[in-house]
Design a protein around this motif. Structure first.
Motif, PDB file in Angstrom:
ATOM      1  N   THR A  39      -1.938  24.768  -4.968  1.00  0.00           N
ATOM      2  CA  THR A  39      -1.207  25.320  -3.830  1.00  0.00           C
ATOM      3  C   THR A  39       0.217  24.791  -3.728  1.00  0.00           C
ATOM      4  O   THR A  39       0.991  25.263  -2.894  1.00  0.00           O
ATOM      5  CB  THR A  39      -1.934  24.998  -2.515  1.00  0.00           C
ATOM      6  N   GLY A  40       0.556  23.820  -4.570  1.00  0.00           N
ATOM      7  CA  GLY A  40       1.895  23.252  -4.517  1.00  0.00           C
ATOM      8  C   GLY A  40       2.066  22.159  -3.484  1.00  0.00           C
ATOM      9  O   GLY A  40       3.178  21.650  -3.292  1.00  0.00           O
ATOM     10  N   LYS A  41       0.977  21.785  -2.804  1.00  0.00           N
ATOM     11  CA  LYS A  41       1.083  20.669  -1.865  1.00  0.00           C
ATOM     12  C   LYS A  41       1.479  19.403  -2.607  1.00  0.00           C
ATOM     13  O   LYS A  41       2.218  18.555  -2.066  1.00  0.00           O
ATOM     14  CB  LYS A  41      -0.245  20.469  -1.128  1.00  0.00           C
ATOM     15  N   LEU A  42       0.966  19.260  -3.837  1.00  0.00           N
ATOM     16  CA  LEU A  42       1.351  18.152  -4.699  1.00  0.00           C
ATOM     17  C   LEU A  42       1.880  18.726  -6.005  1.00  0.00           C
ATOM     18  O   LEU A  42       1.143  19.394  -6.736  1.00  0.00           O
ATOM     19  CB  LEU A  42       0.169  17.219  -4.974  1.00  0.00           C
ATOM     20  N   THR A  43       3.127  18.483  -6.306  1.00  0.00           N
ATOM     21  CA  THR A  43       3.743  18.953  -7.544  1.00  0.00           C
ATOM     22  C   THR A  43       3.845  17.805  -8.541  1.00  0.00           C
ATOM     23  O   THR A  43       3.764  16.632  -8.157  1.00  0.00           O
ATOM     24  CB  THR A  43       5.150  19.512  -7.270  1.00  0.00           C
ATOM     25  N   PRO A  44       4.036  18.117  -9.834  1.00  0.00           N
ATOM     26  CA  PRO A  44       4.211  17.039 -10.818  1.00  0.00           C
ATOM     27  C   PRO A  44       5.345  16.084 -10.457  1.00  0.00           C
ATOM     28  O   PRO A  44       5.213  14.867 -10.618  1.00  0.00           O
ATOM     29  CB  PRO A  44       4.494  17.804 -12.109  1.00  0.00           C
ATOM     30  N   SER A  45       6.451  16.609  -9.969  1.00  0.00           N
ATOM     31  CA  SER A  45       7.583  15.743  -9.629  1.00  0.00           C
ATOM     32  C   SER A  45       7.257  14.847  -8.437  1.00  0.00           C
ATOM     33  O   SER A  45       7.703  13.691  -8.374  1.00  0.00           O
ATOM     34  CB  SER A  45       8.827  16.575  -9.341  1.00  0.00           C
ATOM     35  N   VAL A  68       0.857  -1.183   0.000  1.00  0.00           N
ATOM     36  CA  VAL A  68       0.000   0.000   0.000  1.00  0.00           C
ATOM     37  C   VAL A  68       0.893   1.234   0.000  1.00  0.00           C
ATOM     38  O   VAL A  68       1.765   1.377   0.865  1.00  0.00           O
ATOM     39  CB  VAL A  68      -0.943   0.018   1.218  1.00  0.00           C
ATOM     40  N   ILE A  69       0.661   2.129  -0.965  1.00  0.00           N
ATOM     41  CA  ILE A  69       1.467   3.333  -1.126  1.00  0.00           C
ATOM     42  C   ILE A  69       0.549   4.539  -1.006  1.00  0.00           C
ATOM     43  O   ILE A  69      -0.513   4.584  -1.634  1.00  0.00           O
ATOM     44  CB  ILE A  69       2.176   3.344  -2.491  1.00  0.00           C
ATOM     45  N   GLY A  70       0.945   5.523  -0.226  1.00  0.00           N
ATOM     46  CA  GLY A  70       0.159   6.730  -0.052  1.00  0.00           C
ATOM     47  C   GLY A  70       0.619   7.856  -0.960  1.00  0.00           C
ATOM     48  O   GLY A  70       1.806   7.972  -1.276  1.00  0.00           O
ATOM     49  N   SER A  71      -0.325   8.670  -1.383  1.00  0.00           N
ATOM     50  CA  SER A  71      -0.015   9.860  -2.195  1.00  0.00           C
ATOM     51  C   SER A  71      -1.057  10.923  -1.923  1.00  0.00           C
ATOM     52  O   SER A  71      -2.237  10.601  -1.716  1.00  0.00           O
ATOM     53  CB  SER A  71      -0.009   9.526  -3.690  1.00  0.00           C
ATOM     54  N   TYR A  72      -0.645  12.175  -1.951  1.00  0.00           N
ATOM     55  CA  TYR A  72      -1.637  13.240  -1.932  1.00  0.00           C
ATOM     56  C   TYR A  72      -2.501  13.130  -3.183  1.00  0.00           C
ATOM     57  O   TYR A  72      -2.046  12.701  -4.245  1.00  0.00           O
ATOM     58  CB  TYR A  72      -0.963  14.608  -1.899  1.00  0.00           C
ATOM     59  N   HIS A  73      -3.740  13.546  -3.048  1.00  0.00           N
ATOM     60  CA  HIS A  73      -4.688  13.484  -4.165  1.00  0.00           C
ATOM     61  C   HIS A  73      -4.411  14.625  -5.148  1.00  0.00           C
ATOM     62  O   HIS A  73      -4.141  15.760  -4.726  1.00  0.00           O
ATOM     63  CB  HIS A  73      -6.119  13.600  -3.624  1.00  0.00           C
ATOM     64  N   PRO A  74      -4.474  14.370  -6.457  1.00  0.00           N
ATOM     65  CA  PRO A  74      -4.232  15.429  -7.447  1.00  0.00           C
ATOM     66  C   PRO A  74      -5.432  16.350  -7.637  1.00  0.00           C
ATOM     67  O   PRO A  74      -5.834  16.661  -8.775  1.00  0.00           O
ATOM     68  CB  PRO A  74      -3.904  14.648  -8.718  1.00  0.00           C
ATOM     69  N   SER A  75      -6.019  16.793  -6.546  1.00  0.00           N
ATOM     70  CA  SER A  75      -7.120  17.753  -6.614  1.00  0.00           C
ATOM     71  C   SER A  75      -6.569  19.133  -6.939  1.00  0.00           C
ATOM     72  O   SER A  75      -5.374  19.414  -6.725  1.00  0.00           O
ATOM     73  CB  SER A  75      -7.856  17.808  -5.270  1.00  0.00           C
ATOM     74  N   ARG A  76      -7.433  20.006  -7.423  1.00  0.00           N
ATOM     75  CA  ARG A  76      -6.982  21.368  -7.721  1.00  0.00           C
ATOM     76  C   ARG A  76      -6.466  22.061  -6.458  1.00  0.00           C
ATOM     77  O   ARG A  76      -5.511  22.848  -6.514  1.00  0.00           O
ATOM     78  CB  ARG A  76      -8.121  22.176  -8.346  1.00  0.00           C
ATOM     79  N   GLN A  77      -7.100  21.778  -5.338  1.00  0.00           N
ATOM     80  CA  GLN A  77      -6.662  22.389  -4.091  1.00  0.00           C
ATOM     81  C   GLN A  77      -5.208  22.032  -3.790  1.00  0.00           C
ATOM     82  O   GLN A  77      -4.413  22.878  -3.366  1.00  0.00           O
ATOM     83  CB  GLN A  77      -7.554  21.928  -2.939  1.00  0.00           C
ATOM     84  N   ASN A  78      -4.837  20.778  -4.031  1.00  0.00           N
ATOM     85  CA  ASN A  78      -3.470  20.345  -3.753  1.00  0.00           C
ATOM     86  C   ASN A  78      -2.476  20.777  -4.826  1.00  0.00           C
ATOM     87  O   ASN A  78      -1.345  21.171  -4.519  1.00  0.00           O
ATOM     88  CB  ASN A  78      -3.416  18.824  -3.596  1.00  0.00           C
ATOM     89  N   THR A  79      -2.903  20.709  -6.099  1.00  0.00           N
ATOM     90  CA  THR A  79      -1.958  21.038  -7.167  1.00  0.00           C
ATOM     91  C   THR A  79      -1.788  22.546  -7.333  1.00  0.00           C
ATOM     92  O   THR A  79      -0.690  23.018  -7.651  1.00  0.00           O
ATOM     93  CB  THR A  79      -2.398  20.417  -8.498  1.00  0.00           C
TER      94      THR A  79
END
Length: 231
Positions: A204-210, A191-202
């Motif tokens: 704000t930079g909480k989740l970046t493409p890299s 099981v691997i965790g990741s932030y969700h690619p929601s607009r809120q996260n992307t």
């Protein structure tokens, strides 16, 4: 019908959650101005991908004007394109966008599903609705015999993954902690965790493409390692 087709049929025809079905039906009628000429799907959204997938990507729920419109999970909004760029880079998708159900996108070695199959108001399904949808995830996962890992987009997907493992007899104590890039290995699946690619996260930079690309590289290494270990 095969097991995956049966699971899909049960998802598409599900009417269990009255609040969600009412909301999706209303959105499909009222539409969004930018999509006023589209025919909205408006039904529960099944998973999509390779029946021989070793990786199951597990999200939250369809977006009201995304998958609820197009009928394909993570399709028709910015989060789908953000996701596909990372999946394409890791060799799981043949193109970098996910715009329409007929856009030619195919997945290799990956299958995408959601913890909840109907678009919820404000993207917030209730605990009862999440629990009601769990049987659909169990059925789809059972129809994917090659699975080696679950990549969970967001905490709700992460929690759904552990309920899935519990249904298979795997109970982990203490409760695993969600985090981006966190990985937990059980006897049957990783099981691997990741932030969700929601607009809120992307946005704000909480989740970046890299960051998302690195998680899919991790998933690629993990499924290869598990496959080699079981050979």
């Amino acid at each position: 019908m095969n097991d995956l087709s049966i699971a899909r049929h049960h998802i598409v025809t599900c009417t269990t959650c009255t609040r969600l079905r009412t909301y999706c039906d209303r959105i499909a009628r009222e539409k969004k101005a930018a999509h006023r000429d589209d025919v909205y799907w408006g039904r529960p959204v099944p998973g999509f991908g390779d029946p021989d997938a070793r990786l199951l990507v597990l999200g939250l729920a369809p977006a009201a004007h995304g998958a609820n419109r197009t009928g394909r999970v993570f399709t028709g909004d910015g989060s789908g394109d953000f996701l596909m760029r990372a999946m394409h880079a890791a060799g799981f998708a043949n193109i970098t966008t996910s715009q329409r159900a007929d856009d030619g996108l195919t997945l290799t070695d990956a299958y995408i599903a959601a913890a909840v199959r109907c678009a919820p108001p404000d993207n917030k399904p209730s605990p009862v609705e999440i629990a009601a949808c769990h049987a659909h995830l169990v059925a789809e996962a059972a129809a994917l015999p090659q699975l080696r890992a679950l990549l969970c987009l967001g905490r709700i997907g992460f929690d759904a993954a552990w309920r899935l493992l519990a249904s298979r007899g795997t109970v982990t104590r203490p409760k695993p902690v969600f985090g981006h890039g966190a990985i937990y290995r059980t006897g049957s699946l990783s099981v691997i965790g990741s932030y969700h690619p929601s607009r809120q996260n992307t946005n704000t930079g909480k989740l970046t493409p890299s960051m998302l690309a690195s998680v899919f590289r991790l998933a690629r290494r993990e499924i290869n390692h598990r496959s080699e270990s079981s050979a």
